[in-house]
Design an enzyme around this catalytic site. Structure first.
Site, mmCIF file in Angstrom:
data_model
loop_
_atom_site.group_PDB
_atom_site.id
_atom_site.type_symbol
_atom_site.label_atom_id
_atom_site.label_comp_id
_atom_site.label_asym_id
_atom_site.label_seq_id
_atom_site.Cartn_x
_atom_site.Cartn_y
_atom_site.Cartn_z
ATOM 1 N N GLU A 68 -0.311 -2.124 5.055
ATOM 2 C CA GLU A 68 0.751 -1.918 6.303
ATOM 3 C C GLU A 68 0.539 -0.691 7.040
ATOM 4 O OE1 GLU A 68 3.608 -0.946 8.839
ATOM 5 O OE2 GLU A 68 3.350 0.160 6.911
ATOM 6 N N ASP A 117 0.845 -1.083 0.070
ATOM 7 C CA ASP A 117 0.054 0.156 -0.056
ATOM 8 C C ASP A 117 0.819 1.218 -0.099
ATOM 9 O OD1 ASP A 117 0.665 -0.860 2.630
ATOM 10 O OD2 ASP A 117 -0.786 0.778 3.694
#
Length: 403
Positions: free
Chosen positions: A149, A91
Protein backbone atom coordinates in the site's frame (compact mmCIF):
# COMPACT_ATOMS: atom_id res chain seq x y z
CA UNK A 1 -2.99 17.30 17.46
CA UNK A 2 -5.00 14.39 18.85
CA UNK A 3 -8.38 15.39 20.25
CA UNK A 4 -9.22 14.09 23.71
CA UNK A 5 -12.43 12.19 24.31
CA UNK A 6 -12.62 10.47 27.70
CA UNK A 7 -12.54 6.74 27.30
CA UNK A 8 -11.07 3.67 28.94
CA UNK A 9 -10.12 0.15 28.02
CA UNK A 10 -12.90 -1.20 30.22
CA UNK A 11 -15.51 0.94 28.46
CA UNK A 12 -14.37 -0.33 25.07
CA UNK A 13 -14.19 -3.93 26.28
CA UNK A 14 -17.79 -3.71 27.47
CA UNK A 15 -18.87 -3.08 23.87
CA UNK A 16 -17.16 -6.22 22.57
CA UNK A 17 -18.80 -9.64 22.54
CA UNK A 18 -17.18 -12.22 24.78
CA UNK A 19 -15.66 -14.25 21.93
CA UNK A 20 -13.84 -11.16 20.66
CA UNK A 21 -12.69 -10.24 24.17
CA UNK A 22 -11.18 -13.73 24.35
CA UNK A 23 -9.42 -13.08 21.03
CA UNK A 24 -7.80 -9.85 22.27
CA UNK A 25 -4.63 -11.46 23.70
CA UNK A 26 -4.12 -13.35 20.41
CA UNK A 27 -4.65 -10.16 18.41
CA UNK A 28 -1.91 -8.48 20.42
CA UNK A 29 0.36 -11.52 20.02
CA UNK A 30 -0.14 -11.61 16.25
CA UNK A 31 0.33 -7.86 15.88
CA UNK A 32 3.57 -7.88 17.88
CA UNK A 33 4.91 -10.87 15.92
CA UNK A 34 4.29 -8.93 12.69
CA UNK A 35 5.65 -5.70 14.14
CA UNK A 36 8.97 -7.37 14.88
CA UNK A 37 9.23 -8.64 11.30
CA UNK A 38 8.27 -5.71 9.04
CA UNK A 39 8.71 -6.02 5.27
CA UNK A 40 8.52 -3.53 2.43
CA UNK A 41 6.01 -3.61 -0.42
CA UNK A 42 5.88 -6.78 -2.53
CA UNK A 43 8.49 -8.32 -0.20
CA UNK A 44 6.09 -9.37 2.57
CA UNK A 45 7.09 -13.04 2.36
CA UNK A 46 7.34 -13.71 6.11
CA UNK A 47 4.08 -11.85 6.66
CA UNK A 48 2.29 -13.84 3.96
CA UNK A 49 3.70 -17.09 5.36
CA UNK A 50 2.41 -16.20 8.82
CA UNK A 51 -1.07 -15.36 7.48
CA UNK A 52 -1.29 -18.52 5.39
CA UNK A 53 -0.19 -20.67 8.33
CA UNK A 54 -2.96 -19.24 10.52
CA UNK A 55 -5.59 -19.68 7.81
CA UNK A 56 -4.51 -23.29 7.33
CA UNK A 57 -4.79 -23.93 11.07
CA UNK A 58 -8.37 -22.65 10.95
CA UNK A 59 -9.25 -24.58 7.76
CA UNK A 60 -10.02 -21.38 5.88
CA UNK A 61 -9.84 -21.62 2.10
CA UNK A 62 -7.34 -19.15 0.69
CA UNK A 63 -5.20 -18.30 -2.31
CA UNK A 64 -1.61 -17.12 -1.98
CA UNK A 65 0.96 -15.35 -4.16
CA UNK A 66 -1.58 -12.97 -5.70
CA UNK A 67 0.27 -9.91 -7.02
CA UNK A 68 3.38 -11.56 -5.56
CA UNK A 69 2.63 -11.63 -1.82
CA UNK A 70 -1.13 -11.01 -1.60
CA UNK A 71 -3.59 -13.48 -0.08
CA UNK A 72 -7.36 -13.83 -0.38
CA UNK A 73 -9.27 -15.85 2.23
CA UNK A 74 -12.81 -16.97 1.39
CA UNK A 75 -15.25 -17.76 4.20
CA UNK A 76 -18.50 -19.25 2.95
CA UNK A 77 -21.44 -19.36 5.31
CA UNK A 78 -23.04 -22.16 3.30
CA UNK A 79 -26.15 -20.03 2.87
CA UNK A 80 -27.08 -17.87 -0.13
CA UNK A 81 -26.37 -14.19 0.26
CA UNK A 82 -24.18 -11.28 -0.80
CA UNK A 83 -20.39 -11.25 -1.08
CA UNK A 84 -18.62 -8.78 1.19
CA UNK A 85 -14.94 -7.93 0.80
CA UNK A 86 -12.70 -6.88 3.68
CA UNK A 87 -9.30 -5.43 2.85
CA UNK A 88 -6.16 -5.19 4.99
CA UNK A 89 -2.68 -4.02 3.96
CA UNK A 90 0.55 -5.81 4.87
CA UNK A 91 3.59 -3.66 4.19
CA UNK A 92 5.87 -1.56 6.38
CA UNK A 93 7.98 1.54 5.77
CA UNK A 94 11.70 2.26 5.29
CA UNK A 95 11.92 3.84 8.76
CA UNK A 96 14.39 3.03 11.54
CA UNK A 97 12.33 2.30 14.66
CA UNK A 98 13.22 4.27 17.80
CA UNK A 99 10.72 2.63 20.16
CA UNK A 100 12.31 0.61 22.99
CA UNK A 101 9.67 -2.10 23.32
CA UNK A 102 9.95 -5.91 23.50
CA UNK A 103 8.42 -6.17 20.03
CA UNK A 104 10.76 -3.64 18.37
CA UNK A 105 11.55 -4.30 14.71
CA UNK A 106 14.39 -6.76 14.17
CA UNK A 107 14.78 -5.67 10.55
CA UNK A 108 17.20 -2.75 10.39
CA UNK A 109 15.79 0.31 8.66
CA UNK A 110 12.27 -1.11 8.29
CA UNK A 111 9.34 -0.44 10.62
CA UNK A 112 5.59 -0.80 10.85
CA UNK A 113 5.18 2.94 11.32
CA UNK A 114 1.64 3.21 9.97
CA UNK A 115 -0.35 0.47 11.71
CA UNK A 116 -0.50 -2.11 8.94
CA UNK A 117 0.60 -4.79 11.40
CA UNK A 118 -2.56 -3.97 13.34
CA UNK A 119 -4.69 -4.07 10.18
CA UNK A 120 -3.39 -7.57 9.42
CA UNK A 121 -4.03 -8.75 12.98
CA UNK A 122 -7.59 -7.36 12.86
CA UNK A 123 -8.24 -9.10 9.53
CA UNK A 124 -6.90 -12.38 10.94
CA UNK A 125 -9.11 -12.02 13.99
CA UNK A 126 -12.10 -11.36 11.76
CA UNK A 127 -11.32 -14.45 9.68
CA UNK A 128 -10.96 -16.59 12.81
CA UNK A 129 -14.26 -15.38 14.25
CA UNK A 130 -16.22 -15.81 11.02
CA UNK A 131 -14.86 -19.32 10.46
CA UNK A 132 -16.22 -20.38 13.85
CA UNK A 133 -19.52 -18.45 13.55
CA UNK A 134 -20.69 -19.22 10.02
CA UNK A 135 -24.22 -19.59 11.34
CA UNK A 136 -24.34 -15.87 12.16
CA UNK A 137 -24.23 -14.57 8.58
CA UNK A 138 -25.31 -15.43 5.04
CA UNK A 139 -23.32 -15.34 1.83
CA UNK A 140 -19.57 -15.09 1.55
CA UNK A 141 -16.84 -12.91 3.05
CA UNK A 142 -13.59 -12.48 1.12
CA UNK A 143 -10.71 -11.09 3.16
CA UNK A 144 -8.08 -9.48 0.96
CA UNK A 145 -4.58 -9.22 2.43
CA UNK A 146 -2.96 -6.68 0.13
CA UNK A 147 0.75 -5.94 -0.32
CA UNK A 148 2.50 -2.66 -1.04
CA UNK A 149 0.00 0.00 0.00
CA UNK A 150 2.82 2.39 0.85
CA UNK A 151 4.14 2.04 -2.68
CA UNK A 152 4.21 1.29 -5.48
CA UNK A 153 0.65 0.07 -4.79
CA UNK A 154 -0.72 -3.44 -4.50
CA UNK A 155 -4.45 -2.81 -4.89
CA UNK A 156 -4.44 -2.32 -8.67
CA UNK A 157 -2.45 -5.51 -9.48
CA UNK A 158 -4.64 -7.51 -7.10
CA UNK A 159 -7.76 -6.25 -8.86
CA UNK A 160 -6.17 -7.08 -12.21
CA UNK A 161 -5.47 -10.57 -10.85
CA UNK A 162 -9.22 -11.02 -10.25
CA UNK A 163 -9.60 -10.79 -6.47
CA UNK A 164 -13.01 -9.14 -6.88
CA UNK A 165 -14.24 -12.01 -9.08
CA UNK A 166 -15.24 -15.67 -8.60
CA UNK A 167 -17.37 -14.95 -6.66
CA UNK A 168 -17.97 -11.32 -7.54
CA UNK A 169 -17.63 -9.00 -4.55
CA UNK A 170 -20.70 -6.79 -4.08
CA UNK A 171 -19.29 -4.37 -1.50
CA UNK A 172 -15.93 -3.82 0.18
CA UNK A 173 -14.91 -2.27 3.49
CA UNK A 174 -11.62 -1.52 5.19
CA UNK A 175 -10.19 0.41 8.11
CA UNK A 176 -7.10 2.35 9.08
CA UNK A 177 -5.90 2.58 12.65
CA UNK A 178 -5.63 6.33 13.11
CA UNK A 179 -3.48 8.13 15.65
CA UNK A 180 -5.09 11.42 14.69
CA UNK A 181 -8.13 10.20 16.62
CA UNK A 182 -8.21 8.93 20.20
CA UNK A 183 -8.98 5.37 21.16
CA UNK A 184 -12.72 4.72 21.24
CA UNK A 185 -13.62 6.84 18.22
CA UNK A 186 -14.45 6.10 14.59
CA UNK A 187 -14.02 8.50 11.68
CA UNK A 188 -16.44 7.74 8.85
CA UNK A 189 -18.06 9.79 6.12
CA UNK A 190 -19.52 9.40 2.67
CA UNK A 191 -17.77 10.96 -0.30
CA UNK A 192 -14.08 11.82 -0.31
CA UNK A 193 -12.22 10.60 2.76
CA UNK A 194 -8.64 10.65 1.44
CA UNK A 195 -7.00 12.59 -1.36
CA UNK A 196 -5.62 11.69 -4.75
CA UNK A 197 -1.85 11.30 -4.59
CA UNK A 198 0.27 12.35 -7.56
CA UNK A 199 3.96 13.12 -7.92
CA UNK A 200 6.06 15.05 -10.37
CA UNK A 201 9.69 15.88 -11.10
CA UNK A 202 11.36 18.47 -13.29
CA UNK A 203 14.91 19.09 -14.41
CA UNK A 204 15.70 22.69 -15.39
CA UNK A 205 18.31 22.83 -18.12
CA UNK A 206 20.12 26.17 -18.04
CA UNK A 207 23.64 27.26 -18.93
CA UNK A 208 26.32 27.26 -16.27
CA UNK A 209 29.15 29.68 -15.81
CA UNK A 210 31.20 31.87 -13.49
CA UNK A 211 29.39 33.46 -10.54
CA UNK A 212 30.93 36.81 -11.48
CA UNK A 213 29.61 36.69 -15.05
CA UNK A 214 25.88 35.89 -14.85
CA UNK A 215 25.19 37.57 -18.18
CA UNK A 216 26.89 34.63 -19.89
CA UNK A 217 24.62 32.05 -18.23
CA UNK A 218 21.08 30.86 -17.79
CA UNK A 219 20.86 30.40 -14.02
CA UNK A 220 18.91 27.19 -13.36
CA UNK A 221 18.60 28.05 -9.65
CA UNK A 222 16.88 31.36 -10.38
CA UNK A 223 14.56 29.62 -12.84
CA UNK A 224 13.77 26.88 -10.30
CA UNK A 225 13.05 29.47 -7.61
CA UNK A 226 10.61 31.27 -9.89
CA UNK A 227 8.90 27.97 -10.71
CA UNK A 228 8.54 27.04 -7.01
CA UNK A 229 6.88 30.36 -6.28
CA UNK A 230 4.67 30.24 -9.37
CA UNK A 231 3.40 26.73 -8.60
CA UNK A 232 1.93 27.99 -5.33
CA UNK A 233 -0.49 30.16 -7.30
CA UNK A 234 -2.23 27.08 -8.72
CA UNK A 235 -4.14 26.38 -5.53
CA UNK A 236 -4.22 30.00 -4.35
CA UNK A 237 -5.57 31.47 -7.60
CA UNK A 238 -6.91 28.65 -9.78
CA UNK A 239 -8.69 26.19 -7.47
CA UNK A 240 -12.14 26.97 -6.11
CA UNK A 241 -11.54 28.06 -2.48
CA UNK A 242 -14.31 25.70 -1.37
CA UNK A 243 -12.31 22.75 -2.72
CA UNK A 244 -9.17 21.39 -1.05
CA UNK A 245 -5.88 20.85 -2.85
CA UNK A 246 -2.17 20.96 -2.10
CA UNK A 247 0.91 21.40 -4.30
CA UNK A 248 4.12 20.74 -2.38
CA UNK A 249 7.72 20.94 -3.55
CA UNK A 250 9.54 18.49 -1.31
CA UNK A 251 12.93 18.39 -2.97
CA UNK A 252 15.16 20.91 -4.76
CA UNK A 253 18.76 20.17 -5.68
CA UNK A 254 21.19 22.38 -7.63
CA UNK A 255 24.77 23.55 -7.70
CA UNK A 256 28.15 22.24 -6.61
CA UNK A 257 30.19 25.30 -5.73
CA UNK A 258 29.59 28.75 -4.21
CA UNK A 259 31.04 30.64 -7.15
CA UNK A 260 29.60 28.59 -10.02
CA UNK A 261 26.20 29.26 -11.58
CA UNK A 262 24.49 25.86 -11.85
CA UNK A 263 23.55 24.60 -15.27
CA UNK A 264 20.86 22.22 -13.95
CA UNK A 265 18.38 22.21 -11.09
CA UNK A 266 16.11 19.34 -10.12
CA UNK A 267 12.89 19.66 -8.19
CA UNK A 268 10.15 17.21 -7.27
CA UNK A 269 6.90 17.34 -5.40
CA UNK A 270 3.45 16.02 -4.77
CA UNK A 271 -0.13 17.01 -5.58
CA UNK A 272 -3.19 16.19 -3.45
CA UNK A 273 -6.87 16.85 -4.12
CA UNK A 274 -10.30 15.39 -3.32
CA UNK A 275 -12.46 16.22 -6.32
CA UNK A 276 -12.45 14.05 -9.43
CA UNK A 277 -12.95 17.28 -11.39
CA UNK A 278 -9.21 17.94 -11.03
CA UNK A 279 -8.00 14.72 -12.62
CA UNK A 280 -5.48 15.68 -15.33
CA UNK A 281 -5.75 19.36 -14.37
CA UNK A 282 -2.65 19.62 -12.22
CA UNK A 283 -0.33 17.82 -14.62
CA UNK A 284 -1.29 20.22 -17.41
CA UNK A 285 -1.19 23.35 -15.23
CA UNK A 286 2.16 22.54 -13.63
CA UNK A 287 3.82 21.91 -16.98
CA UNK A 288 2.25 25.06 -18.40
CA UNK A 289 3.84 27.11 -15.61
CA UNK A 290 7.21 25.38 -15.94
CA UNK A 291 7.20 25.89 -19.69
CA UNK A 292 6.29 29.55 -19.36
CA UNK A 293 8.93 30.35 -16.75
CA UNK A 294 11.63 28.48 -18.68
CA UNK A 295 10.73 30.33 -21.87
CA UNK A 296 10.96 33.64 -20.04
CA UNK A 297 14.48 32.94 -18.80
CA UNK A 298 15.76 31.01 -21.81
CA UNK A 299 15.96 27.61 -20.13
CA UNK A 300 14.76 24.20 -21.23
CA UNK A 301 13.22 21.50 -19.05
CA UNK A 302 12.39 17.82 -18.69
CA UNK A 303 9.10 17.05 -16.94
CA UNK A 304 7.67 13.83 -15.54
CA UNK A 305 4.25 13.42 -13.90
CA UNK A 306 2.97 10.24 -12.24
CA UNK A 307 -0.62 9.82 -10.96
CA UNK A 308 -0.29 7.37 -8.07
CA UNK A 309 -3.64 6.89 -6.28
CA UNK A 310 -7.04 8.41 -7.12
CA UNK A 311 -9.15 10.06 -4.41
CA UNK A 312 -10.70 7.61 -1.95
CA UNK A 313 -14.46 8.09 -2.25
CA UNK A 314 -16.88 6.26 0.01
CA UNK A 315 -20.31 5.14 -1.13
CA UNK A 316 -23.15 6.87 0.73
CA UNK A 317 -25.16 3.71 1.51
CA UNK A 318 -22.17 1.70 2.70
CA UNK A 319 -20.82 4.62 4.75
CA UNK A 320 -24.22 4.91 6.43
CA UNK A 321 -24.04 1.20 7.30
CA UNK A 322 -20.57 1.56 8.81
CA UNK A 323 -21.63 4.68 10.70
CA UNK A 324 -24.64 2.88 12.19
CA UNK A 325 -22.34 0.05 13.30
CA UNK A 326 -19.92 2.54 14.86
CA UNK A 327 -22.75 4.23 16.73
CA UNK A 328 -23.70 0.86 18.21
CA UNK A 329 -20.17 0.42 19.60
CA UNK A 330 -18.77 3.78 20.69
CA UNK A 331 -19.88 5.13 24.02
CA UNK A 332 -20.33 8.87 23.43
CA UNK A 333 -21.96 10.86 20.63
CA UNK A 334 -18.58 12.47 19.95
CA UNK A 335 -17.16 9.00 19.35
CA UNK A 336 -18.27 9.04 15.71
CA UNK A 337 -16.41 11.71 13.73
CA UNK A 338 -18.35 12.29 10.50
CA UNK A 339 -16.14 14.90 8.87
CA UNK A 340 -12.80 13.19 9.31
CA UNK A 341 -10.68 13.74 6.20
CA UNK A 342 -7.00 13.75 5.34
CA UNK A 343 -4.95 14.82 2.34
CA UNK A 344 -3.02 11.57 2.68
CA UNK A 345 -3.55 8.96 -0.04
CA UNK A 346 -4.54 5.30 0.03
CA UNK A 347 -4.73 2.71 -2.72
CA UNK A 348 -7.93 1.30 -1.21
CA UNK A 349 -9.26 3.94 -3.59
CA UNK A 350 -8.74 1.54 -6.52
CA UNK A 351 -11.11 -1.00 -4.93
CA UNK A 352 -13.69 1.74 -4.34
CA UNK A 353 -13.51 2.76 -8.00
CA UNK A 354 -14.57 -0.77 -8.95
CA UNK A 355 -17.34 -1.49 -6.44
CA UNK A 356 -19.23 0.44 -3.75
CA UNK A 357 -17.65 0.41 -0.33
CA UNK A 358 -16.40 2.33 2.65
CA UNK A 359 -13.03 2.94 4.26
CA UNK A 360 -12.99 4.33 7.78
CA UNK A 361 -10.61 5.46 10.51
CA UNK A 362 -10.43 3.66 13.85
CA UNK A 363 -9.06 5.87 16.62
CA UNK A 364 -5.94 4.33 18.14
CA UNK A 365 -4.10 7.10 20.00
CA UNK A 366 -3.72 7.14 23.76
CA UNK A 367 -1.82 10.22 24.92
CA UNK A 368 -1.79 9.06 28.55
CA UNK A 369 0.24 6.00 27.50
CA UNK A 370 2.40 8.13 25.18
CA UNK A 371 0.90 6.31 22.20
CA UNK A 372 0.07 9.35 20.09
CA UNK A 373 3.03 9.81 17.75
CA UNK A 374 1.93 10.52 14.16
CA UNK A 375 1.95 8.00 11.35
CA UNK A 376 5.34 7.41 9.67
CA UNK A 377 7.16 8.66 12.80
CA UNK A 378 10.01 6.43 14.08
CA UNK A 379 8.26 6.27 17.47
CA UNK A 380 4.81 5.49 16.06
CA UNK A 381 2.81 2.99 18.10
CA UNK A 382 -0.86 2.64 19.02
CA UNK A 383 -3.11 1.44 21.82
CA UNK A 384 -3.67 -2.24 21.06
CA UNK A 385 -7.13 -2.10 22.64
CA UNK A 386 -8.18 -0.84 19.21
CA UNK A 387 -7.49 -4.29 17.73
CA UNK A 388 -10.51 -5.91 19.38
CA UNK A 389 -12.63 -2.90 18.50
CA UNK A 390 -11.58 -3.30 14.86
CA UNK A 391 -12.69 -6.95 14.82
CA UNK A 392 -15.99 -5.99 16.43
CA UNK A 393 -16.55 -3.30 13.79
CA UNK A 394 -15.89 -5.74 10.95
CA UNK A 395 -18.03 -8.51 12.44
CA UNK A 396 -21.01 -6.22 13.00
CA UNK A 397 -20.66 -4.92 9.43
CA UNK A 398 -20.67 -8.52 8.17
CA UNK A 399 -23.73 -9.41 10.22
CA UNK A 400 -25.59 -6.28 9.09
CA UNK A 401 -24.67 -6.53 5.41
CA UNK A 402 -24.87 -10.32 5.12
CA UNK A 403 -28.09 -10.78 7.07
Amino acid sequence: MVSTIPTSNSVIASQLRSDIRKLQPLLVEWRRHLHQRPELGFKEHLTAQFISQKLQEWNIEHQTEIANTGIVATINSGKPGPVLGIRADLDALPVQELNEVPYKSIHDGIMHACGHDGHTAIALGTAHYLATHRQDFSGIVKIIFQPAEEGPGGAKPMIEAGVLKNPDVDTIIGLHLWNNLPLGTVGVRSGALMAATERFSCTILGKGGHGAMPHQTVDSIVVAAQIVNALQTIVARNINPIDSAVVTIGKLNAGRAFNVIADTARLSGTVRYFSLDYQDYFSQKIEQIISGVCATYGANYEFNYIPLYPPLINNQEVADLVKSVAESIVETPAGVVPECQTMGGEDMSFFLREIPGCYFFLGSANAEKKLAYPHHHPRFDFDETALGMGVEMFIRCVEKFCS
